[in-house]
Enzyme design. Structure first.
Site, PDB file in Angstrom:
ATOM      1  N   LEU A 118      22.870   8.534  14.618  1.00  0.00           N
ATOM      2  CA  LEU A 118      23.447   9.429  15.632  1.00  0.00           C
ATOM      3  C   LEU A 118      22.827  10.819  15.534  1.00  0.00           C
ATOM      4  O   LEU A 118      22.494  11.281  14.445  1.00  0.00           O
ATOM      5  CB  LEU A 118      24.958   9.505  15.431  1.00  0.00           C
ATOM      6  CG  LEU A 118      25.668   8.155  15.642  1.00  0.00           C
ATOM      7  CD1 LEU A 118      27.035   8.153  14.988  1.00  0.00           C
ATOM      8  CD2 LEU A 118      25.777   7.829  17.123  1.00  0.00           C
ATOM      9  N   ARG A 157      17.366  10.127  21.820  1.00  0.00           N
ATOM     10  CA  ARG A 157      18.607   9.878  21.073  1.00  0.00           C
ATOM     11  C   ARG A 157      19.740  10.741  21.628  1.00  0.00           C
ATOM     12  O   ARG A 157      20.866  10.287  21.815  1.00  0.00           O
ATOM     13  CB  ARG A 157      18.356  10.226  19.599  1.00  0.00           C
ATOM     14  CG  ARG A 157      19.317   9.602  18.639  1.00  0.00           C
ATOM     15  CD  ARG A 157      18.957   9.955  17.215  1.00  0.00           C
ATOM     16  NE  ARG A 157      17.784   9.295  16.693  1.00  0.00           N
ATOM     17  CZ  ARG A 157      17.702   8.011  16.341  1.00  0.00           C
ATOM     18  NH1 ARG A 157      18.744   7.239  16.461  1.00  0.00           N
ATOM     19  NH2 ARG A 157      16.593   7.511  15.866  1.00  0.00           N
ATOM     20  N   GLY A 197      30.605  -8.088  15.029  1.00  0.00           N
ATOM     21  CA  GLY A 197      31.915  -7.475  15.218  1.00  0.00           C
ATOM     22  C   GLY A 197      33.023  -8.074  14.371  1.00  0.00           C
ATOM     23  O   GLY A 197      34.200  -8.006  14.736  1.00  0.00           O
ATOM     24  N   SER A 198      32.666  -8.623  13.213  1.00  0.00           N
ATOM     25  CA  SER A 198      33.742  -9.173  12.368  1.00  0.00           C
ATOM     26  C   SER A 198      34.651  -8.051  11.868  1.00  0.00           C
ATOM     27  O   SER A 198      35.855  -8.264  11.689  1.00  0.00           O
ATOM     28  CB  SER A 198      33.170  -9.984  11.208  1.00  0.00           C
ATOM     29  OG  SER A 198      32.511  -9.168  10.291  1.00  0.00           O
ATOM     30  N   ASN A 199      34.103  -6.878  11.658  1.00  0.00           N
ATOM     31  CA  ASN A 199      34.963  -5.746  11.267  1.00  0.00           C
ATOM     32  C   ASN A 199      35.859  -5.308  12.422  1.00  0.00           C
ATOM     33  O   ASN A 199      37.025  -4.961  12.213  1.00  0.00           O
ATOM     34  CB  ASN A 199      34.125  -4.572  10.763  1.00  0.00           C
ATOM     35  CG  ASN A 199      33.717  -4.760   9.318  1.00  0.00           C
ATOM     36  OD1 ASN A 199      34.541  -4.656   8.414  1.00  0.00           O
ATOM     37  ND2 ASN A 199      32.443  -5.064   9.098  1.00  0.00           N
ATOM     38  N   HIS A 252      29.957   1.017   5.164  1.00  0.00           N
ATOM     39  CA  HIS A 252      28.590   0.784   4.702  1.00  0.00           C
ATOM     40  C   HIS A 252      28.614  -0.246   3.576  1.00  0.00           C
ATOM     41  O   HIS A 252      29.452  -0.158   2.680  1.00  0.00           O
ATOM     42  CB  HIS A 252      27.986   2.109   4.204  1.00  0.00           C
ATOM     43  CG  HIS A 252      26.571   1.960   3.756  1.00  0.00           C
ATOM     44  ND1 HIS A 252      25.523   1.840   4.637  1.00  0.00           N
ATOM     45  CD2 HIS A 252      26.035   1.867   2.516  1.00  0.00           C
ATOM     46  CE1 HIS A 252      24.391   1.700   3.954  1.00  0.00           C
ATOM     47  NE2 HIS A 252      24.672   1.716   2.666  1.00  0.00           N
ATOM     48  N   ASP A 280      24.897   8.285   5.626  1.00  0.00           N
ATOM     49  CA  ASP A 280      25.719   7.622   4.601  1.00  0.00           C
ATOM     50  C   ASP A 280      26.139   8.564   3.471  1.00  0.00           C
ATOM     51  O   ASP A 280      26.270   8.139   2.313  1.00  0.00           O
ATOM     52  CB  ASP A 280      24.969   6.404   4.013  1.00  0.00           C
ATOM     53  CG  ASP A 280      24.660   5.355   5.073  1.00  0.00           C
ATOM     54  OD1 ASP A 280      25.444   5.228   6.030  1.00  0.00           O
ATOM     55  OD2 ASP A 280      23.636   4.671   4.953  1.00  0.00           O
ATOM     56  N   MET A 290      24.354   0.096  14.654  1.00  0.00           N
ATOM     57  CA  MET A 290      23.091   0.244  13.943  1.00  0.00           C
ATOM     58  C   MET A 290      22.153   1.269  14.603  1.00  0.00           C
ATOM     59  O   MET A 290      20.955   1.050  14.709  1.00  0.00           O
ATOM     60  CB  MET A 290      22.396  -1.126  13.823  1.00  0.00           C
ATOM     61  CG  MET A 290      23.258  -2.167  13.137  1.00  0.00           C
ATOM     62  SD  MET A 290      23.962  -1.640  11.552  1.00  0.00           S
ATOM     63  CE  MET A 290      22.699  -2.229  10.441  1.00  0.00           C
ATOM     64  N   ARG A 291      22.710   2.394  15.009  1.00  0.00           N
ATOM     65  CA  ARG A 291      21.885   3.490  15.532  1.00  0.00           C
ATOM     66  C   ARG A 291      22.186   4.746  14.729  1.00  0.00           C
ATOM     67  O   ARG A 291      23.357   5.021  14.413  1.00  0.00           O
ATOM     68  CB  ARG A 291      22.235   3.806  17.000  1.00  0.00           C
ATOM     69  CG  ARG A 291      21.995   2.695  17.971  1.00  0.00           C
ATOM     70  CD  ARG A 291      20.551   2.384  18.202  1.00  0.00           C
ATOM     71  NE  ARG A 291      19.761   3.536  18.642  1.00  0.00           N
ATOM     72  CZ  ARG A 291      18.436   3.578  18.612  1.00  0.00           C
ATOM     73  NH1 ARG A 291      17.753   2.564  18.132  1.00  0.00           N
ATOM     74  NH2 ARG A 291      17.796   4.639  19.039  1.00  0.00           N
TER      75      ARG A 291
HETATM   76  C1  GAR Z   1      28.743  -4.749   8.075  1.00  0.00           C
HETATM   77  O1  GAR Z   1      28.403  -5.415   6.885  1.00  0.00           O
HETATM   78  C2  GAR Z   1      28.610  -3.259   7.906  1.00  0.00           C
HETATM   79  O2  GAR Z   1      28.887  -2.829   6.611  1.00  0.00           O
HETATM   80  C3  GAR Z   1      27.169  -3.055   8.230  1.00  0.00           C
HETATM   81  O3  GAR Z   1      26.922  -3.930   9.316  1.00  0.00           O
HETATM   82  C4  GAR Z   1      27.751  -5.073   9.179  1.00  0.00           C
HETATM   83  C5  GAR Z   1      28.409  -5.335  10.504  1.00  0.00           C
HETATM   84  O4  GAR Z   1      29.106  -6.553  10.509  1.00  0.00           O
HETATM   85  N1  GAR Z   1      26.906  -1.693   8.586  1.00  0.00           N
HETATM   86  C6  GAR Z   1      25.825  -1.037   8.231  1.00  0.00           C
HETATM   87  O5  GAR Z   1      24.922  -1.531   7.594  1.00  0.00           O
HETATM   88  C7  GAR Z   1      25.781   0.406   8.691  1.00  0.00           C
HETATM   89  N2  GAR Z   1      24.746   1.114   8.027  1.00  0.00           N
HETATM   90  P1  GAR Z   1      30.097  -6.915  11.691  1.00  0.00           P
HETATM   91  O6  GAR Z   1      29.348  -6.692  13.014  1.00  0.00           O
HETATM   92  O7  GAR Z   1      30.401  -8.373  11.486  1.00  0.00           O
HETATM   93  O8  GAR Z   1      31.303  -6.055  11.581  1.00  0.00           O
END
Ligand code: GAR
Length: 209
Positions: free
Chosen positions: A89, A61, A12-14, A105, A141, A86-87
């Site tokens: 949809l 799903r 969840g850093s984003n 992405h 994507d 990471m699922r």
């Molecule tokens: C991020 O790097 C994001 O781009 C990637 O998961 C990571 C989540 O990091 N997403 C994907 O690969 C989606 N296909 P976070 O949990 O630290 O935000």
């Protein structure tokens, strides 16, 4: 004010970058499909409501997505932000949130859709790499790109070093793209995606060389 839900599966850093950005929209809830996701702690610390909806507990799903959909309706959400969710949809869910759901992405889309993007960039010997914020459509994507950040791959880069530098860029461009949606700079219309009321054909790109 735009009401945002963030969907997560991991660290969840984003999500943290979105919380710290003081968006003009409000993050009203965070949904995780994994109970152990650290992102849930981040949400709780920020006083944001959380919901755990474990995909494993549903027969299909569609059944899992229906429960998420209902939660988003309960929260009156205007915008769904996927942040390391990471699922894949279901088509039905994507259709319901068409034009109201974005993803980040870790590649310069349309290159390297799917998983293991950093490894694939290294395998190919690419000079440039980065990340992309895009609308979510039924094709994985492949929705319209809104913002992109580009970095130069170094000779001694590893999967980890690339992942770290891409993450830093994600934390810059995701809050920016979401804020542009919240304040109307980016609009999803039946005529296409607009940036400052003009058709947006290319993503806004940020370079870090
Ligand atoms: C991020 O790097 C994001 O781009 C990637 O998961 C990571 C989540 O990091 N997403 C994907 O690969 C989606 N296909 P976070 O949990 O630290 O935000």
């Amino acid at each position: 004010m735009i009401k945002i839900a963030v969907l997560v599966s991991g660290s969840g850093s984003n999500l943290q970058a979105l919380i710290d950005a003081n968006l003009s929209g409000q993050i009203v809830g965070v949904i995780s499909n994994k109970p152990e996701a650290y992102a849930l702690q981040r949400a709780k610390t920020a006083g944001i409501e959380t919901a755990v909806i474990e995909h494993k507990q549903y027969p299909s799903r569609e059944a899992f997505d229906d429960v998420m959909h209902q939660k988003l309706l309960d929260w009156n959400v205007d915008l769904v932000v996927l942040a390391g969710f990471m699922r894949i949809l279901s088509a039905r869910f994507v259709e319901a949130w068409q034009g109201k759901m974005v993803n980040i992405h870790p590649s310069l889309l349309p290159y390297y859709k799917g998983m293991h993007t950093h490894q694939r960039v290294l395998n190919t010997g690419d000079v440039l790499h980065g990340c992309t914020v895009h609308y979510v459509t039924a094709e994985l994507d492949a929705g319209q790109a809104l913002t992109q950040a580009v970095l130069k791959v170094k000779a001694d880069d590893t999967v980890d070093s690339l992942a770290n530098r891409v993450h830093e860029l994600e934390h810059l461009i995701y809050p920016q793209a979401v804020e542009w949606i919240c304040n109307g700079t980016i609009q999803h219309t039946p005529q296409g995606v607009l940036f400052r009321k003009k058709t947006m054909n290319e993503p806004i790109q940020f370079c870090k060389f």
